[in-house]
Motif scaffolding. Structure first.
Motif, short mmCIF file in Angstrom:
data_model
loop_
_atom_site.label_atom_id
_atom_site.label_comp_id
_atom_site.label_asym_id
_atom_site.label_seq_id
_atom_site.Cartn_x
_atom_site.Cartn_y
_atom_site.Cartn_z
N SER A 16 47.01 51.06 30.91
CA SER A 16 45.96 50.94 31.92
C SER A 16 45.49 49.49 32.07
CB SER A 16 44.77 51.84 31.54
OG SER A 16 43.71 51.67 32.43
N LEU A 17 45.35 48.79 30.94
CA LEU A 17 44.93 47.39 31.00
C LEU A 17 45.96 46.52 31.72
CD1 LEU A 17 43.47 46.81 27.41
CD2 LEU A 17 42.20 47.10 29.54
N MET A 18 47.23 46.76 31.44
CA MET A 18 48.28 45.96 32.08
C MET A 18 48.31 46.22 33.59
SD MET A 18 51.49 45.71 29.46
CE MET A 18 52.15 44.33 30.40
N GLU A 19 48.16 47.47 34.00
CA GLU A 19 48.13 47.78 35.43
C GLU A 19 46.95 47.12 36.11
OE1 GLU A 19 50.31 52.19 35.21
OE2 GLU A 19 48.11 52.03 35.23
N GLU A 20 45.81 47.17 35.46
CA GLU A 20 44.60 46.55 36.00
C GLU A 20 44.76 45.05 36.16
OE1 GLU A 20 40.98 45.21 33.50
OE2 GLU A 20 40.63 47.33 34.00
N GLN A 21 45.32 44.40 35.15
CA GLN A 21 45.48 42.94 35.19
C GLN A 21 46.54 42.52 36.21
OE1 GLN A 21 43.40 40.71 33.66
NE2 GLN A 21 42.30 42.63 33.25
N LEU A 22 47.57 43.33 36.41
CA LEU A 22 48.55 43.04 37.45
C LEU A 22 47.93 43.13 38.84
CD1 LEU A 22 51.77 44.80 36.11
CD2 LEU A 22 51.48 42.35 36.54
N GLU A 23 47.04 44.11 39.03
CA GLU A 23 46.33 44.22 40.32
C GLU A 23 45.44 43.00 40.53
OE1 GLU A 23 44.20 47.88 40.22
OE2 GLU A 23 46.01 49.13 40.31
N ARG A 24 44.80 42.54 39.48
CA ARG A 24 43.95 41.36 39.58
C ARG A 24 44.79 40.12 39.92
NH1 ARG A 24 41.54 37.35 36.36
NH2 ARG A 24 42.92 37.86 34.63
N GLN A 25 45.94 40.01 39.30
CA GLN A 25 46.87 38.91 39.62
C GLN A 25 47.21 38.90 41.10
OE1 GLN A 25 48.59 36.32 38.29
NE2 GLN A 25 50.32 36.17 39.71
N GLU A 26 47.47 40.08 41.66
CA GLU A 26 47.83 40.17 43.08
C GLU A 26 46.66 39.77 43.97
OE1 GLU A 26 49.19 44.16 43.44
OE2 GLU A 26 51.07 43.78 42.36
N ARG A 27 45.42 40.14 43.58
CA ARG A 27 44.25 39.76 44.37
C ARG A 27 44.06 38.24 44.34
NH1 ARG A 27 41.86 44.16 41.70
NH2 ARG A 27 40.62 42.76 40.37
N MET A 28 44.28 37.64 43.18
CA MET A 28 44.14 36.19 43.08
C MET A 28 45.18 35.47 43.91
SD MET A 28 43.06 35.38 39.15
CE MET A 28 44.31 36.37 38.37
N GLU A 29 46.40 36.00 43.94
CA GLU A 29 47.45 35.39 44.74
C GLU A 29 47.08 35.38 46.22
OE1 GLU A 29 50.88 37.66 43.74
OE2 GLU A 29 51.53 36.27 42.16
N ALA A 30 46.38 36.43 46.68
CA ALA A 30 45.97 36.50 48.08
C ALA A 30 44.96 35.41 48.40
CB ALA A 30 45.38 37.88 48.38
N GLY A 31 44.05 35.13 47.44
CA GLY A 31 43.10 34.03 47.59
C GLY A 31 42.03 34.29 48.63
N SER A 32 41.09 33.34 48.75
CA SER A 32 40.03 33.40 49.75
C SER A 32 39.55 31.99 50.05
CB SER A 32 38.85 34.25 49.25
OG SER A 32 38.30 33.71 48.07
N ALA A 33 39.05 31.78 51.26
CA ALA A 33 38.58 30.45 51.66
C ALA A 33 37.25 30.15 50.98
CB ALA A 33 38.42 30.39 53.17
#
Length: 381
Positions: A16-33
């Motif tokens: 569960s922790l690995m899945e959660e952290q992979l999702e977080r990685q994907e959100r960071m890759e998307a970025g924000s202004a």
């Protein structure tokens, strides 16, 4: 439960922790202004008291803000908003590091000036700071340290949302036999903190960044942190990137022969927490250093020290030194774009803290209080 049952439960939790952290990685890759404060009609500053000495020093910090930003507050450009409920009593009663209503109120602000909060030892209640850094994505903890007479001008870029802290309350154990905690390093998380450190160096005429890890031992997490930092460094040809292990760097900071040669540091979460307290002590004590927690949409500014429960137990809370939270206020004023006002406050704080070494600290024994120091600073603005 048998040992086998505990192991099976731990495996499910780790998955569960690995899945959660992979999702977080994907959100960071998307970025924000990043938020553009210069273009904003209104900037809301959240004022959070915290625990222990927090409400005492924050009362004076709010006074400081009201004087420094008097024109902007009067014009409605800046609004100060009190955030209630981020206390150890409320958090413990609700079993939440940051209660939902408190988090919602915080997210209505643009920046926070926050007093220290207490984290219980043991148990599962996460640090309020760790929760806020994650929920607001405050990925860069920035802590400047200066001792001009020794030519020390350091700035630390501590990764703020990963490492041991983000998963430190979510470890596993077989009671009476073993315990395991987790540490995480992501590509996107490391790349953005490295870029922040090198951007600062490039913008401020610095030619050296120290990458501080224990990559010889923590081969996956710290090893990747070092690799990514060097990949980022390749985009800054005029800046030298040096590798240091955390143990020798703690020694370097007290080595007067070489410590003035260091400029910018970038390092993982736990090491940054420890070494910046050491650096603050060299500056004059943990009460003298401010701390910025920076993200693209929010920022949180605070003292680097804790809630000082021993001072409160001894009835000495009114004598707490507000220098650190005042420095944090100066950093916040600068961050939201009022550079001239920040420069003025910085000059006053430098003068007052120099006097403090000679007068105010010795005066504490004669009854000088947090308010008295604040009166002295505010009177100079």
């Amino acid at each position: 439960m048998t040992n086998k049952d505990y192991i099976e439960k731990a495996c499910q939790q780790f998955k569960s922790l690995m899945e959660e952290q992979l999702e977080r990685q994907e959100r960071m890759e998307a970025g924000s202004a990043p938020k553009d404060f210069a273009a904003m009609e209104k900037i809301t500053i959240g004022i959070v008291g915290g625990d222990g000495i927090g409400p005492i020093i924050m009362e004076q910090a709010e006074r400081l803000l009201r004087v420094s930003l008097a024109e902007e507050i009067s014009a409605g450009r800046v609004v100060l908003k009190q955030i209630e409920g981020l206390t150890i009593e409320n958090r413990t009663a609700l079993g939440k590091a940051v209660p939902d209503d408190v988090l919602a109120a915080i997210k209505e602000c643009d920046v926070l000036l926050k007093g220290p909060t207490t984290t219980p030892k043991g148990g599962t209640l996460e640090s309020a700071n760790v929760t806020l850094r994650r929920e607001l994505d405050l990925y860069a903890n920035v802590r400047p340290v200066q001792v001009p007479e020794e030519r020390i001008d350091w700035i630390f870029y501590r990764e703020n949302t990963e490492g041991e802290y983000v998963l430190g309350s979510r470890g596993v154990e077989i009671p009476g036999k073993l315990s395991m905690d987790f540490k995480v390093t992501t590509e996107a998380g490391t790349r953005r903190i490295a870029k922040a450190a090198f951007d600062y160096a490039a913008a401020n005429g610095k030619d050296n960044v120290a990458i501080v890890t224990k990559a010889n031992i923590m081969k996956k997490t710290d090893g990747n942190f070092t690799r990514i930092c060097h990949e980022v460094a390749a985009d800054y040809p005029g800046i030298k990137a040096d590798d240091w292990y955390i143990d020798i760097m703690t020694a370097n900071l007290v080595n007067k022969d070489i410590r003035s040669s260091f400029q910018v540091f970038v390092l993982p979460n736990l090491y940054g927490d420890i070494i910046t307290d050491e650096a603050a002590e060299i500056q004059g004590g943990v009460g003298t250093a401010g701390s910025a927690n920076m993200g693209d949409q929010y920022a949180m500014f605070e003292a680097i020290h804790g809630s000082a429960p021993r001072m409160m137990e001894d009835g000495l809370g009114d004598y707490a030194n507000p220098s650190s939270i005042f420095k944090a206020a100066e950093m916040m004023i600068r961050h939201i774009g009022f550079t001239a006002k920040a420069d003025k406050l910085a000059a006053v704080l430098e003068e007052c803290c120099e006097k403090e070494k000679k007068v105010v600290v010795t005066g504490f024994a004669d009854g000088a209080t947090c308010k008295a120091f604040a009166d002295y600073v505010i009177g100079k603005l």
